[in-house]
Write a protein that holds these residues in place. Structure first.
Motif, short mmCIF file in Angstrom:
data_model
loop_
_atom_site.label_atom_id
_atom_site.label_comp_id
_atom_site.label_asym_id
_atom_site.label_seq_id
_atom_site.Cartn_x
_atom_site.Cartn_y
_atom_site.Cartn_z
N UNK A 1 -45.82 29.07 33.42
CA UNK A 1 -46.67 30.21 33.08
C UNK A 1 -47.17 30.00 31.65
N UNK A 2 -48.21 30.72 31.26
CA UNK A 2 -48.62 30.63 29.84
C UNK A 2 -47.48 31.08 28.93
N UNK A 3 -47.42 30.49 27.76
CA UNK A 3 -46.40 30.89 26.79
C UNK A 3 -46.53 32.36 26.43
N UNK A 4 -45.42 32.95 26.04
CA UNK A 4 -45.41 34.31 25.53
C UNK A 4 -45.59 34.21 24.03
N UNK A 5 -46.66 34.79 23.52
CA UNK A 5 -46.96 34.70 22.09
C UNK A 5 -46.23 35.80 21.35
N UNK A 6 -45.50 35.43 20.32
CA UNK A 6 -44.69 36.37 19.56
C UNK A 6 -45.57 37.22 18.65
N UNK A 7 -46.60 36.63 18.08
CA UNK A 7 -47.49 37.34 17.18
C UNK A 7 -48.90 37.26 17.77
N UNK A 8 -49.39 38.36 18.30
CA UNK A 8 -50.69 38.38 18.98
C UNK A 8 -51.82 37.85 18.09
N UNK A 9 -51.69 38.03 16.77
CA UNK A 9 -52.75 37.56 15.87
C UNK A 9 -52.84 36.04 15.83
N UNK A 10 -51.77 35.34 16.21
CA UNK A 10 -51.77 33.88 16.16
C UNK A 10 -52.02 33.25 17.53
N UNK A 11 -52.26 34.06 18.54
CA UNK A 11 -52.52 33.55 19.88
C UNK A 11 -53.77 32.68 19.86
N UNK A 12 -53.70 31.46 20.40
CA UNK A 12 -54.91 30.61 20.42
C UNK A 12 -56.03 31.28 21.20
N UNK A 13 -57.25 31.13 20.74
CA UNK A 13 -58.40 31.72 21.41
C UNK A 13 -58.82 30.84 22.58
#
Length: 91
Positions: A75-87
């Protein structure tokens, strides 16, 4: 990178007790090699990650399902900090 050392280690472990999948953490690199899953770091880059030469990755947690008929389903990774999620492409 971690792929060759992880493969060698898991191959040695599998000579005594065969595992369908091996899950590892503490390498600050989120990788899926099919039968080996290496978790990223919830902390992201830090002094330890820099000392082992890990590439920069945003804080993340590996995610997957295991289906009894189809095996490991990433599955896609779970991003800990939404602001750093790759676009995604296109914004």
């Amino acid at each position: 990178g971690i792929s060759i050392p992880a493969r060698k280690k898991v191959d040695r472990w599998n000579t005594s007790t065969k595992a369908d999948y091996t899950f590892m953490g503490h390498f600050h690199q989120c990788r899926n090699f099919g039968d080996i899953v290496v978790n990223g770091s919830n902390l992201g880059v830090n002094a330890y990650a820099l000392s082992i030469g890990a590439e920069y990755e945003p804080p993340q947690q590996a995610a997957f399902l295991i289906d009894k008929h189809r095996g490991l389903r990433p599955l896609p990774s779970i991003w800990v900090d939404e602001r750093q999620k790759p676009k995604r492409n296109g914004g």
